[in-house]
Design a protein around this motif. Structure first.
Motif, PDB file in Angstrom:
ATOM      1  N   TYR A   1       0.861  -1.180   0.000  1.00 40.04           N
ATOM      2  CA  TYR A   1       0.000   0.000   0.000  1.00 40.04           C
ATOM      3  C   TYR A   1       0.898   1.230   0.000  1.00 40.04           C
TER       4      TYR A   1
ATOM      5  N   SER B   1       1.439   5.398  -0.597  1.00 38.59           N
ATOM      6  CA  SER B   1       0.818   6.713  -0.726  1.00 38.59           C
ATOM      7  C   SER B   1       1.779   7.645  -1.422  1.00 38.59           C
TER       8      SER B   1
ATOM      9  N   SER C   1      -0.543   3.540   4.887  1.00 31.68           N
ATOM     10  CA  SER C   1       0.467   3.073   3.941  1.00 31.68           C
ATOM     11  C   SER C   1       1.490   2.117   4.530  1.00 31.68           C
TER      12      SER C   1
ATOM     13  N   ILE D   1       5.452   5.633   2.180  1.00 30.22           N
ATOM     14  CA  ILE D   1       4.989   6.932   1.715  1.00 30.22           C
ATOM     15  C   ILE D   1       6.027   7.488   0.762  1.00 30.22           C
TER      16      ILE D   1
END
Lengths: 286, 285
Positions: free
Chosen positions: B37, B39, B207, B210
């Motif tokens: 994940y 960002s 996240s 990042i």
């Protein structure tokens, strides 16, 4: 509008005894709000007309005389004595038939051209200036040239309707297509809709409010044009009926015909508006 | 590194208008692992959305390329489902139909009508929208619309889920609620996600990494921060967690010290960490 929704909202809630009374009450309220005011104003106008035209030397007949003069026409709209001597219903149906042909052709060609002009910048650049000039040509100015081209009165009248109705349809459709939000296009691109799917599932529904406002303007213009065109081409039709009545000084017949023309025009507009409302939310079951 | 599931390599992007070329991105390189994940954070106008649109295939990079699962991206496709900031549901379709239009297209010939129907219902269930299947977008709230947008994207079974400021248009409470839902869904599905955000708390909370972008023109990746917080994450517990505060501080100092945007927030640097919360709230607006 708001009344109908309140009926729908209230009826199931207040279920048992006062349901019919509620219903009667809302019906009465609708009548009082929407039907009564125009009725009162109409009575007032007819009264003024009656007063003005019953004076000696009045050029136009008063409503009472119109009614008595045209009573035969009103009570028997479907007589047929051959030739042009047919009932008003036939006259109007003949006009409506021409409008139907011309308007349907205009819808098909107008929406197609509108999609083309809305989609393609080159088509816009090439065609739009031409459309902008042609759309200012008055409907009747097309009649001589179409008579020359078709050598027949009926197709000429249909062509006049077609050429009158098509411009607002093209222009509104193309504006609607050009205003489709970029996001809808992106959604279509992500799920990879092909051209045909994009046309049916995104383009038409997204542009349909614009398309229908063009269709509505178009049907109004068609009806305006048919009466004028028929005056010139003759034959059965409400336009020539009016012209014929003028030539034989049947002023009352003209007035009756005008009322019919107005009512039919109003109904045509309402039918297209209703269809538009159906279609613009029609993709949803409910 | 070459094993990355999603790989953005040497992407340059320039927009030309009227003979003037405007370099937006310069040499953007990023590798994302499967199930990660990510960002993307940066000041507005730095080209975050451009990066996302290039990955989505909606824009073509001037040079460089994107590879997803061994294939080069050169057009949009359902393997890179996009959740738009303003939901972009089709207003003439119901909630159900908005998901259906994607499912029908993507799974036609692969799944039976009944399977498709179950799949649509399953995805709407996942975002808790089963109660509003026959509503039109105009009849539901902004948060609900965004849920449907997420359901539509998830229903495509994407390899990469792209979120373009998905919570940006929502009020703070709805946003927090939806962030929790997204974390829950992520813990079930382990999608590979790339999300754009302005919101520092959101980035840290959601996240695994990042990615911080420098200001344009010629924006690129300035710093990448690994967020090593255990999942499931709870926003209340994390509020007092030293590591969480540290990550927040890292991102804030990148945004406000190293990449301070000059014009709009002049005194940002002077503010203390205590007012940072309000700062990030102001940035969203």
């Amino acid at each position: 509008m708001s009344d109908t929704t309140s009926i729908a909202g209230l009826a199931p809630a207040s279920a048992a005894p006062p349901a019919w009374r509620m219903h009667a009450l809302t019906l009465y309220r609708r009548f009082a709000q929407h039907v009564l005011p125009p009725l009162v104003v109409l009575m007032l106008l007819v009264t003024i007309w009656e007063l003005l035209c019953t004076r000696p030397g009045a050029a136009l007949p008063p409503p009472s005389q119109v009614l008595s003069d045209t009573w035969e026409l009103i009570i028997d709209p479907f007589f047929d004595n051959g030739g042009n001597d047919v009932g008003l219903a036939w006259q109007i149906l003949a006009s409506l038939e021409r409008v139907a042909y011309g308007y349907l052709l205009a819808v098909i060609a107008g929406v197609s051209l509108g999609v083309l002009v809305g989609q393609s910048t080159w088509a816009l650049r090439g065609l739009d200036p031409i459309f902008q000039v042609l759309r200012t040509v008055p409907p009747l100015a097309w009649l001589p040239i179409s008579l020359a081209g078709f050598q027949d009165s009926n197709p000429s009248a249909i062509f006049v309707i077609f050429i009158t109705a098509i411009w607002p349809i093209i222009i509104n459709t193309s504006v609607g297509i050009r205003n489709i939000p970029e996001d809808y296009r992106n959604v279509a691109r992500v799920i990879r809709l092909n051209g045909i799917e994009y046309f049916w599932k995104i383009m038409l529904p997204a542009a349909s409010p614009y398309i229908f406002s063009g269709l509505r303007i178009g049907v109004g213009l068609s009806w305006l044009a048919i009466v004028a065109a028929e005056m010139l081409i003759g034959g059965v039709g409400i336009g020539f009926f009016i012209w014929d009545a003028w030539n034989s000084s049947r002023i009352s017949d003209i007035i009756l015909a005008l009322v019919y023309v107005g009512v039919v025009g109003f109904l045509l507009d309402r039918i297209v508006a209703w269809a538009g409302r159906r279609v613009t939310r029609g993709t949803t079951p409910a | 590194m070459s094993q990355a599931y999603l790989s953005i390599s040497r992407v340059d992007m320039a927009f030309s208008r009227g003979g003037v070329t405007n370099p937006v991105l310069a040499d953007v390189n990023l590798d994302i692992q499967r199930g990660e994940y990510i960002s993307l954070i940066g000041h507005s106008g730095c080209g975050k959305s451009t990066v996302l649109n290039i990955v989505a295939g909606l824009l073509r990079a001037t040079s460089g390329g994107v590879i997803v699962d061994g294939r080069e991206v050169n057009a949009p496709g359902p393997d890179r489902a996009l959740v738009f900031q303003n939901h972009s549901l089709l207003p003439w379709l119901t909630v159900y139909q908005n998901v259906e239009i994607a499912v029908q297209k993507i799974f036609q010939g692969k799944r039976s009508a009944a399977e498709q129907r179950d799949w649509i219902l399953h995805n709407l269930e996942m975002v808790s929208m089963s109660h509003a299947l026959d509503r039109l977008p105009a009849e539901i709230s902004g948060g609900m619309k965004q849920r449907v947008g997420i359901a539509r994207a998830l229903a495509m079974e994407p390899k990469v889920l792209l979120l373009d400021e998905p919570f940006g248009a929502l009020d703070a409470l709805t946003r927090a609620h939806l962030q929790d839902e997204v974390m829950r869904i992520q813990s079930e599905l382990h999608n590979t996600v790339m999300m754009i955000t302005h919101d520092v708390d959101e980035a840290v909370l959601l996240s695994d990494r990042i990615v911080m972008m420098t200001n344009g023109p010629s924006a690129t990746i300035g710093q990448v921060l690994d967020i090593d917080l255990p999942r499931p994450r709870d926003r209340l517990e994390l509020a007092d967690d030293a590591r969480y505060t540290h990550y927040r501080h890292e991102v804030l100092s990148f945004l406000y010290e190293k990449q301070r945007k000059v014009e709009p927030i002049g005194s940002a640097r002077a503010r203390s960490a205590a007012t940072a919360k309000r700062e990030s709230a102001a940035m969203r607006a």
